[in-house]
Design a protein around this motif. Structure first.
Motif, PDB file in Angstrom:
ATOM      1  N   VAL A  58       0.838  -1.198   0.000  1.00  9.59           N
ATOM      2  CA  VAL A  58       0.000   0.000   0.000  1.00  9.59           C
ATOM      3  C   VAL A  58       0.876   1.252   0.000  1.00  9.59           C
ATOM      4  CG1 VAL A  58      -1.626   1.321   1.415  1.00  9.59           C
ATOM      5  CG2 VAL A  58      -1.999  -1.113   1.048  1.00  9.59           C
ATOM      6  N   ALA A  59       1.944   1.250   0.800  1.00 14.81           N
ATOM      7  CA  ALA A  59       2.838   2.408   0.866  1.00 14.81           C
ATOM      8  C   ALA A  59       3.537   2.642  -0.481  1.00 14.81           C
ATOM      9  CB  ALA A  59       3.869   2.207   1.974  1.00 14.81           C
ATOM     10  N   VAL A  60       4.006   1.577  -1.111  1.00 12.80           N
ATOM     11  CA  VAL A  60       4.663   1.722  -2.415  1.00 12.80           C
ATOM     12  C   VAL A  60       3.668   2.235  -3.446  1.00 12.80           C
ATOM     13  CG1 VAL A  60       5.650   0.384  -4.330  1.00 12.80           C
ATOM     14  CG2 VAL A  60       6.535   0.094  -2.028  1.00 12.80           C
ATOM     15  N   THR A  61       2.451   1.704  -3.422  1.00 11.93           N
ATOM     16  CA  THR A  61       1.422   2.164  -4.364  1.00 11.93           C
ATOM     17  C   THR A  61       1.180   3.659  -4.198  1.00 11.93           C
ATOM     18  OG1 THR A  61       0.367   0.001  -4.345  1.00 11.93           O
ATOM     19  CG2 THR A  61      -0.965   1.834  -5.107  1.00 11.93           C
ATOM     20  N   TYR A  62       1.144   4.114  -2.963  1.00 11.10           N
ATOM     21  CA  TYR A  62       0.877   5.535  -2.697  1.00 11.10           C
ATOM     22  C   TYR A  62       2.081   6.408  -3.062  1.00 11.10           C
ATOM     23  CZ  TYR A  62      -0.118   9.805  -0.132  1.00 11.10           C
ATOM     24  OH  TYR A  62      -0.308  11.111   0.210  1.00 11.10           O
ATOM     25  N   TYR A  63       3.262   6.047  -2.592  1.00 10.31           N
ATOM     26  CA  TYR A  63       4.413   6.940  -2.741  1.00 10.31           C
ATOM     27  C   TYR A  63       4.989   6.996  -4.145  1.00 10.31           C
ATOM     28  CZ  TYR A  63       4.464   7.902   2.203  1.00 10.31           C
ATOM     29  OH  TYR A  63       4.118   8.322   3.444  1.00 10.31           O
ATOM     30  N   VAL A  64       4.863   5.942  -4.926  1.00  7.87           N
ATOM     31  CA  VAL A  64       5.371   6.014  -6.307  1.00  7.87           C
ATOM     32  C   VAL A  64       4.240   6.314  -7.278  1.00  7.87           C
ATOM     33  CG1 VAL A  64       7.327   4.486  -5.864  1.00  7.87           C
ATOM     34  CG2 VAL A  64       5.240   3.543  -6.812  1.00  7.87           C
ATOM     35  N   ASP A  65       3.054   6.522  -6.742  1.00  9.86           N
ATOM     36  CA  ASP A  65       1.881   6.835  -7.561  1.00  9.86           C
ATOM     37  C   ASP A  65       1.698   5.765  -8.647  1.00  9.86           C
ATOM     38  OD1 ASP A  65      -0.323   8.399  -7.888  1.00  9.86           O
ATOM     39  OD2 ASP A  65       0.674   9.877  -9.175  1.00  9.86           O
TER      40      ASP A  65
END
Length: 164
Positions: A58-65
């Motif tokens: 979830v964090a990777v999905t959010y931070y790398v858009d």
């Protein structure tokens, strides 16, 4: 030469040793069965490992858009991306067939014995899909691409494992 009493003594010693070995092996077998039963007990569905990978995904999905880059980036090599998505779809379809139809509907838990071609096909499709997606997305994220895709993969696997 040995006389009859020596043969009898020798035979009795071998018989006694054989009985001890047999008793020792049955104890070892019982211990092994107990260990296998303990290993067969399933782990809880929610554990730190699963939660970590889901939250990391979830964090990777959010931070790398992640999703908007996949939809809008012009740097993606579209042919490799389409091949990767097709192979990933085949992999997910086979996994869904195993989980939903075979396990939930038919009640077959050892589907690799019933359908021995499914595990190698799924593995081959996944490896080819991961290579294709890495090639397709390399222009976007460079050497971070394998890390990003691996994190997304582990998050999806842990999410799917909560279903089973």
């Amino acid at each position: 030469m040995l006389d009859n009493s020596d043969f009898a003594t020798l035979r009795n010693r071998f018989r006694r040793d054989a009985e001890l070995l047999l008793q020792g092996s049955t104890l070892d077998e019982n211990e092994e069965k107990g260990k296998k039963e303990e290993e067969a007990k399933s782990l809880p569905r929610f554990n730190r490992h699963s939660v970590f990978w889901i939250m990391a995904s979830v964090a990777v999905t959010y931070y790398v858009d992640f999703l908007s880059v996949l939809m809008q980036s012009e740097d993606i090599k579209s042919w490799w991306f389409n091949v990767g998505l097709t192979l990933l779809g085949i992999c997910l379809t086979l996994a869904g067939f195993c989980i939903v139809y075979l396990e939930w509907y038919k009640g077959i838990t050892h589907y690799d014995q019933e359908y021995p071609a499914i595990p190698p096909l799924t593995t081959a499709a996944f490896i080819a899909a991961s290579c294709s997606l890495n090639i397709a997305l390399w222009p976007v994220w460079s050497f971070f691409t394998p890390l990003i895709l691996f994190t997304q993969f582990m998050g999806i696997v842990m999410l799917i494992s909560l279903l089973g």
